[in-house]
Structures are given as C-alpha cells and as structure tokens.
Design an enzyme around this catalytic site. Structure first.
Site, short mmCIF file in Angstrom:
data_model
loop_
_atom_site.label_atom_id
_atom_site.label_comp_id
_atom_site.label_asym_id
_atom_site.label_seq_id
_atom_site.Cartn_x
_atom_site.Cartn_y
_atom_site.Cartn_z
N SER A 249 0.85 -1.19 0.00
CA SER A 249 0.00 0.00 0.00
C SER A 249 0.88 1.24 0.00
O SER A 249 2.10 1.15 0.08
CB SER A 249 -0.91 0.02 1.23
OG SER A 249 -0.15 0.42 2.36
N LYS A 250 0.21 2.38 -0.05
CA LYS A 250 0.93 3.67 -0.11
C LYS A 250 1.88 3.85 1.05
O LYS A 250 2.85 4.60 0.95
CB LYS A 250 -0.08 4.82 -0.10
CG LYS A 250 -0.69 5.08 -1.46
CD LYS A 250 -1.50 6.35 -1.41
CE LYS A 250 -2.50 6.35 -2.56
NZ LYS A 250 -3.71 7.07 -2.27
N ARG A 251 1.58 3.19 2.17
CA ARG A 251 2.47 3.31 3.33
C ARG A 251 3.88 2.84 2.98
O ARG A 251 4.86 3.28 3.56
CB ARG A 251 1.98 2.42 4.47
CG ARG A 251 0.86 2.97 5.30
CD ARG A 251 0.51 2.01 6.41
NE ARG A 251 0.14 0.70 5.91
CZ ARG A 251 0.81 -0.43 6.14
NH1 ARG A 251 1.90 -0.42 6.87
NH2 ARG A 251 0.38 -1.57 5.64
N HIS A 252 3.98 1.89 2.06
CA HIS A 252 5.28 1.29 1.76
C HIS A 252 6.09 2.12 0.76
O HIS A 252 7.32 2.05 0.76
CB HIS A 252 5.08 -0.12 1.19
CG HIS A 252 4.42 -1.06 2.14
ND1 HIS A 252 3.12 -1.48 2.00
CD2 HIS A 252 4.88 -1.65 3.27
CE1 HIS A 252 2.80 -2.28 3.00
NE2 HIS A 252 3.84 -2.40 3.78
#
Ligand code: GLU
Length: 477
Positions: A249-252
């Site tokens: 996800s965008k967190r990564h």
C-alpha cells in the site's frame, strides 16, 4: 489461447494490477495468445472514463499491447461491462427460469437484523426468499419492494480449481456463504456473476489474475455450471507485499504507475522489476529485457508464494537502465525533468546537453534526480551547498581559491582550457583531498560529482571564472 486483463477503472493503475497485466502480456508474447482488455466498470459510483483513460495510457506506457479492447474493438465486444447489461439480463432471466436464481426481497434492515442474530463469524444468508411461491412474490412486488437476485448455491457440491500455479484447490459449495447476490436491487449485476459470463463469451481460455480472486473462483465456476458455460483455466498470481509482509500500500512507497512515470522511472525498468516479482530466471539474472523474459517464462513457473516489493532494488534497476540507454534517447527523456526543475532547455546545444547527460546520468537513479545536478552546468554560479561552504572555510581552501584566481587570470579561454587550469591550481601547494575537494566546491558548489577534467570543459571558461570570483568574494573574509 485467449487471455484477458480486466481492470476496474476506479482509480490509477496500481502496481499489483500492473503486474497482472505485465504477466498476461508476457504469456501472450510467449504463446502467441490473443490478449483482451476488458473494462470492469459496473461500480457506477467509483468508475470513471478518466480513470479508464489513465489506466490505458499507463499500460501503453509500460509497453503492453492488447488485441481487443474498448479502444481497439474486436469480435467479442463491447469490452466495457457497462455496455453489456442487456447480455447479463438475458442470463439472469435464464437462471431464474431454471430455478438457479431467485428474486430476494429481504431489505437491508432485515439482512442487518439477521446478521446480528446469526452466529459469530461470516454471515450466511439463511435462504428466506429461496422458495417463495408466485403469490408471495407478487405480494412483495405489490408493496413496491425492489428485489435483488440471488444465486441458488447447490448443496454439497465440490468445486476444484485446478490452478496452473497453485495446483488443485478444493472448495465446497457449503463454505461459500450461502446464496449470494448476483444482481443488486438497482438492477446492476455484480462482479462475481458477470465475470464468468464475459470470460465465456469472450472465449477466454486462461485467466491469469491476482490471488485475491482465488476465493471468488468457486462462485464463478458454480454460475458457469448453472448456465452451461465453459470454465477457463486459472492461474492465480501470488500477492505482492511490502517489507512488513502486509499487502502493498501507499504506506510502503509509490504504488501507482503514473507516479513512477512522473518521477522518472523508465518503463523498461519497471516492467523488468515487476515481471521478476512473479518469476525468477534459473540463472539468477535480474536485469533482463522483456524479450529475454519472454523467452524463458512459463505460466506454470510463476511464483507460488508472495513476493516482497523492494523499492530500493527497483531504483537500482532503474539506474541501470538509465545508464545503459542510448544517449540520444535518454537525453530526450531527461528534458522534461530538467524543465520541471526550472531550467530552459530549448536554446541549449543538443550535442553539449548529451555530453552533460553522459557525464551526469550515473548520478541519477530516477530521471528527476537530474534536477539536483544539472544546475552545476546550467547556472552561472550554483549556490554552495552546506558541506561545500564548510569545506571552503579554512586557510588551505583559501590558498586553493587564490591559486584558482591566478590561474584563471593567466589562462586563455580556449576550448581546451581545463587541463592547464587544473594544473595551475595544483601549484597552490595544497595536496590531496583538500586540493581536489576545494576545486570541486569552487567550480560546482558541492563536494561530490563528476570528475573535474570532464566537467570543466562542459561548464565552460566563463562560468568557471565567475565561480572562482564568487568563491573568492565569499571566502576571503
Ligand atoms: N476487475 C477485477 C479487478 O480489478 C479483476 C477481475 C478478474 O481478473 O477476474 O480486481
């Protein structure tokens, strides 16, 4: 062999979906199969034509080509599900007529109440409307209730998906949550229902898609059985995860293909890296252009277990592709990034710019990195960065600056001024690292970068002279 890629146009092209598209494309190239692009746009609120256009543009940018699709046409269209509602309606009537589906009048409130009263765990529809008589249906219709349509899941039926990657995966109809909705009360059919109709009508022989769809597959197969439609072969791709082994996800990091594009990743690098997430060469080679991957790849050889997306490795691979591209082509690709950093490119001599790129591209992992570097060649006097400023602030450095000033005064402005200039500055008596880093700080404003004997001729005598003067003014105190 007929393959398909079936994006939902509800946003940008995500890395996980790009991988599905790339692997379909690789297998198409390998086998000569036809690749169909089908737009799954039945989620009316979230789907948009803009999103479809951006997904198609990103696929094209990646170099993926399809044979049939909403833009290319083909014998099995239309290729947008929103344009196929008449087809689905016919099948729904067939299913209802044969008793494999039935209208369900349970309201959302009633279903919520059942859910609250039911057992812990996944909700299973108890079959309230399963066997309504014609009179009971008519009574509900008369009340103005708009029914959903539910598929009557046959009892005790086993469904084995012979997955080409995972091997046989067995499901029982007892465990798929009871009779499920195939048409919503607003008349819009749901994904699990129409996907199998479209796969059959588009004569798809092999479905290569993400593992997140594996649990949907028994529902799709049961519907195919009820309709007498053929079932394709399946190959479910292991998921892509972040380094914490959670869904990517965008967190990564960046997960949208258009952001990779605007950051200055090359499609060749992205395709190479993403293809390798699902597959590894026996030789262990990692840098492999598409044609080589095509030569070696097989459906059955695709990875069975989840792959971790390594953003750092992708950057490394991108740097490799930037370094090894033809200089004319890569210069062209750098141009918009140079402009985005605020420099005018139009008036520059192309041969000069190519020489600058040849010298600086090794410092770029992504094309946009050039924005931090190109000023050394384009600005009259680039600002000293903090390290360079600190480095020039001592007596030895001041001796180098003085020597540089004398050397500039003494040397000619000819095209080959650089070797003599450098030799003269060496006469300052300052030695080693202090000498070289001081020179670099004076002429480029920083301590790291290309070799001066190559950089100075490209910077040019006039700018060199101004930079020495600026260093002098700044550091003479
Ligand atoms: N439209 C689905 C998705 O974007 C793909 C469905 C499929 O491949 O069967 O996830």
């Amino acid at each position: 062999m007929r393959l398909r890629f079936a994006p939902s146009p509800t946003g940008y092209l995500h890395i996980g979906n790009a991988r599905t598209a790339i692997l379909n494309y690789l297998i198409k190239r390998k086998t000569g199969a036809t690749l169909v692009l089908r737009v799954e746009d039945t989620d009316m609120e979230r789907s948009s034509r803009e999103s479809e256009a951006s997904i198609l543009a990103d696929l094209r940018w990646l170099g993926i080509e399809w044979d049939e699709g909403p833009d290319t046409g083909g014998a099995h269209g239309p290729y947008r599900q929103s344009e196929r509602f008449d087809i689905y309606r016919e099948y729904t009537e067939k299913l209802i007529a044969s008793g494999s589906a039935y209208p369900c009048y349970c309201t959302q409130d009633e279903l919520d109440a059942m859910r609250r009263e039911g057992r812990e765990g996944a909700f299973e529809y108890p079959g309230t409307c399963r066997d309504l008589t014609a009179a009971e249906r008519a009574e509900r219709e008369a009340k103005g209730l708009k029914p959903t349509v539910r598929f009557r899941v046959p009892a005790g039926e086993s469904v084995t998906v012979n997955d080409l990657i995972k091997g046989p995966v067995a499901f029982s109809s007892e465990n798929i949550g009871g009779d499920f909705i195939i048409v919503r009360s607003d008349g819009v059919p749901v994904y699990n229902y129409i996907v199998i109709i479209d796969d059959a009508l588009m004569a798809i022989t092999h479905v290569i898609r993400g593992e997140d769809h594996l649990s949907n597959t028994p529902k799709q197969i049961l519907i195919a059985r009820a309709l007498g439609l053929p079932v394709p072969e399946y190959a479910h791709l292991a998921l892509v995860m972040g380094d914490d082994r959670k869904k990517l996800s965008k967190r990564h990091g960046i997960t949208s293909v258009d952001l990779y594009r605007s950051d200055g990743y090359l499609p060749e690098a992205l395709v190479n890296y993403i293809a390798m997430l699902g597959w590894a060469a026996e030789s262990g080679e990692e840098i492999m252009p598409l044609d080589d991957i095509v030569r070696h790849i097989e459906i059955g050889g695709l990875a069975k277990s989840a792959a971790v997306f390594d953003f750092q490795k992708l950057r490394w691979m991108n740097a490799h592709y930037i370094r090894s591209a033809g200089i004319g082509a890569i210069t062209e690709l750098f141009v918009p990034h140079i402009e985005k950093a605020g420099y005018a490119v139009a008036g520059l001599d192309r041969a000069w710019l190519e020489s600058v790129i040849a010298l600086t591209r090794v410092y770029c992992e992504v094309l946009s990195d050039i924005g931090r570097i190109i000023g050394v060649f384009l600005e009259e006097v680039p600002a000293l960065d903090d390290d360079a400023a600190a480095f020039l602030d001592d007596d030895e450095a001041r001796r180098v600056i003085a020597a540089a000033q004398d050397a500039i005064a003494a040397s000619g402005a000819g095209a080959d001024f650089a070797p003599a200039l450098i030799a003269a500055i060496k006469g300052s008596g300052v030695k080693g690292k202090k000498l070289f880093l001081s020179m670099r700080a004076i002429f480029t404003g920083r301590l790291a970068g290309p070799e001066l004997d190559q950089a100075l001729p490209l910077i040019g005598f006039e700018k060199c002279a101004k930079r020495v003067e600026a260093a002098r003014a700044r550091c003479s105190a």
